[in-house]
Design an enzyme around this catalytic site. Sequence first.
Site, PDB file in Angstrom:
ATOM      1  N   GLN A 199      26.782  57.928  31.266  1.00  0.00           N
ATOM      2  CA  GLN A 199      26.667  59.351  30.989  1.00  0.00           C
ATOM      3  C   GLN A 199      26.623  59.621  29.488  1.00  0.00           C
ATOM      4  OE1 GLN A 199      29.915  61.160  33.117  1.00  0.00           O
ATOM      5  NE2 GLN A 199      29.204  60.417  35.114  1.00  0.00           N
ATOM      6  N   GLU A 247      31.045  45.626  37.901  1.00  0.00           N
ATOM      7  CA  GLU A 247      32.098  44.636  37.680  1.00  0.00           C
ATOM      8  C   GLU A 247      32.913  44.357  38.937  1.00  0.00           C
ATOM      9  OE1 GLU A 247      34.027  48.619  36.487  1.00  0.00           O
ATOM     10  OE2 GLU A 247      32.047  47.684  36.474  1.00  0.00           O
ATOM     11  N   ILE A 275      64.856  49.034  45.263  1.00  0.00           N
ATOM     12  CA  ILE A 275      65.200  49.907  46.380  1.00  0.00           C
ATOM     13  C   ILE A 275      63.950  50.377  47.124  1.00  0.00           C
ATOM     14  CG2 ILE A 275      65.214  52.031  44.976  1.00  0.00           C
ATOM     15  CD1 ILE A 275      67.661  52.904  46.665  1.00  0.00           C
ATOM     16  N   SER A 314      58.993  41.207  37.233  1.00  0.00           N
ATOM     17  CA  SER A 314      57.623  41.470  37.680  1.00  0.00           C
ATOM     18  C   SER A 314      56.638  40.707  36.804  1.00  0.00           C
ATOM     19  CB  SER A 314      57.336  42.967  37.636  1.00  0.00           C
ATOM     20  OG  SER A 314      57.502  43.457  36.318  1.00  0.00           O
ATOM     21  N   HIS A 354      29.903  50.800  39.386  1.00  0.00           N
ATOM     22  CA  HIS A 354      30.780  49.813  38.745  1.00  0.00           C
ATOM     23  C   HIS A 354      30.399  48.405  39.194  1.00  0.00           C
ATOM     24  CE1 HIS A 354      33.762  52.538  36.850  1.00  0.00           C
ATOM     25  NE2 HIS A 354      33.386  53.360  37.814  1.00  0.00           N
ATOM     26  N   TYR A 389      47.445  53.513  32.064  1.00  0.00           N
ATOM     27  CA  TYR A 389      48.549  52.967  31.281  1.00  0.00           C
ATOM     28  C   TYR A 389      49.730  52.602  32.172  1.00  0.00           C
ATOM     29  CZ  TYR A 389      46.061  54.832  27.215  1.00  0.00           C
ATOM     30  OH  TYR A 389      45.120  55.108  26.261  1.00  0.00           O
ATOM     31  N   CYS A 398      29.343  53.796  34.274  1.00  0.00           N
ATOM     32  CA  CYS A 398      29.894  55.078  34.720  1.00  0.00           C
ATOM     33  C   CYS A 398      29.869  56.088  33.563  1.00  0.00           C
ATOM     34  CB  CYS A 398      31.295  54.886  35.300  1.00  0.00           C
ATOM     35  SG  CYS A 398      31.853  56.263  36.331  1.00  0.00           S
ATOM     36  N   GLU A 408      50.901  40.221  50.360  1.00  0.00           N
ATOM     37  CA  GLU A 408      51.737  40.268  49.164  1.00  0.00           C
ATOM     38  C   GLU A 408      52.540  41.559  49.120  1.00  0.00           C
ATOM     39  OE1 GLU A 408      51.236  40.910  44.336  1.00  0.00           O
ATOM     40  OE2 GLU A 408      49.475  40.427  45.563  1.00  0.00           O
TER      41      GLU A 408
END
Length: 543
Positions: free
Chosen positions: A385, A517, A147, A13, A515, A54, A381, A139
């Site tokens: 705050q 970005e 599997i 990957s 957001h 993560y 965001c 993709e």
Amino acid sequence: MPRYIFITGGVVSSLGKGLASAALGSLLQSRGYKVRLRKLDPYLNVDPGTMSPYQHGEVYVTDDGAETDLDLGHYERFTGVSAAQSDNVTTGRIYSNILAAERRGDYLGATVQVIPHVTNEIKNFVLSDAGDVDFVLCEVGGTVGDIEGLPFFEALRQLSQELPRGQTCFLHVTLLPYIGAAGEMKTKPTQHSVKELRSIGIQPDILLCRADRPVQDGDRKKIARFCNVRESAVIQGLDAPSIYDVPLAYHAEGLDKEVLNHFGVINPPDADLTRWWDISKTLANPDAGEVNIAVVGKYTVLPDAYKSISEALVHGGIANRVKVNVTWIEAEEFEKSDDPHVLKDAHAILVPGGFGERGAEGKIKAVTFARTKKVPYFGICLGMQMAVVEAARNMAGIEDASSSEFGEDGTNIVGLMTEWVRGNERLERTKDTDLGGTMRLGAYPALLSPNSRVAEAYGTTQIEERHRHRYEVNVDYKEQLEAAGLHFSGVSPDGILPEIVEIPDHPWFVGVQYHPELKSRPFDPHPLFKGFVKAALDQSRLV
């Protein structure tokens, strides 16, 4: 009818299938074709919305409120084509749809099976809502042999037979590792990957071989012979100085030409790569200097958790012709010390979004440092705050100011959103609502105060930006905070939801609930990131 390009991966990957898809889409665009890009994710989550950063990296949000894979961010940044809910699907969503249909009785009592029910659902997704485009690039996540991915490969195999001849192309991304001890590049992993793909009925038409050094003619011929492709269809994909050099590199290797040859396109339009050359030259020669920007966040150990932010900072650098050096600071570690030495070399500070209490006090410390030291600050965001909580504590005298996200103790300047309006629909939430897909998601309008810093940056007082949050600054404290010097320069059209705060007498202090970005592009940098990097450049000239 669109032509379909299916991008698969093998060996390992993280070879760059998403970037390859985005780069190929941009190359086809440069020749005047319309493109649409999609992602098939084999994992069982319905969407990545509840997945840990993560585990998965950032969650990319579309205008229509879909929480999607971060590769859709690459697609948008490289092509400028806005993605939608219909451009990303997971095994979890496929099975969810099928089980709902089975419960309704849509299958008339039939036994529900992978073939044809699951594969049909996948094919319907691939073919649906394509619009008026020339090419659909699709993709497949993961690698051949996983599997989880087998139903997707089977569905694409079926599509290649069901669509008219000449309407599909299989592009397989693989790895050519160099073995230092042997002093040679090894083609066997690529051969085995293609063999695995062919064993499930798919013959790749083009191989994009990732390598860290040029592929020799002998290796190219060997791959072509053993993998049953033309030698010209073995394309080397070398590491590039920047991801924005990839379209130029793949064009030089003939990737887009080979794809068009496969489809029998005779005399295609020439590629106009002017904007990519301009971006590449600016990145290679940032003649205005460089700036240091500190990002104080929760998930900084995994750069993909803030992928769109890191790229938007690059875009801001392109707009100002500067090199942006980013220092990633773990907020939780920062809050353990009162020593701000990690911020002393920063020309600007950015606090991004996140969820939960961990690291919150570290983010507030970063806000305090930026505000009191007059260092440009950008809060996104949760970063907005925390800027409001910091202002409430240290400017408005509300010493126990906090957010209900962190508990019910103290004065909750920030609280859970219980209802809001989307179009003509009123949405309601409670603290017991499921976490998945229940936030304020997607594009919402906002009204900006005339003569504010953000109105100047946008060049308008009406904007629409993408959101992903379930907590909101309480507008009841607006008057008290503004009296202390924090200006609410952007609100929802009904005036209930604060969208932007800024400190007018600060060199550059802006917090936004949305957001920005997510809408930044290398050839069209977001105005706030452009302004933020410009402020960092000005700051660098003062020190």
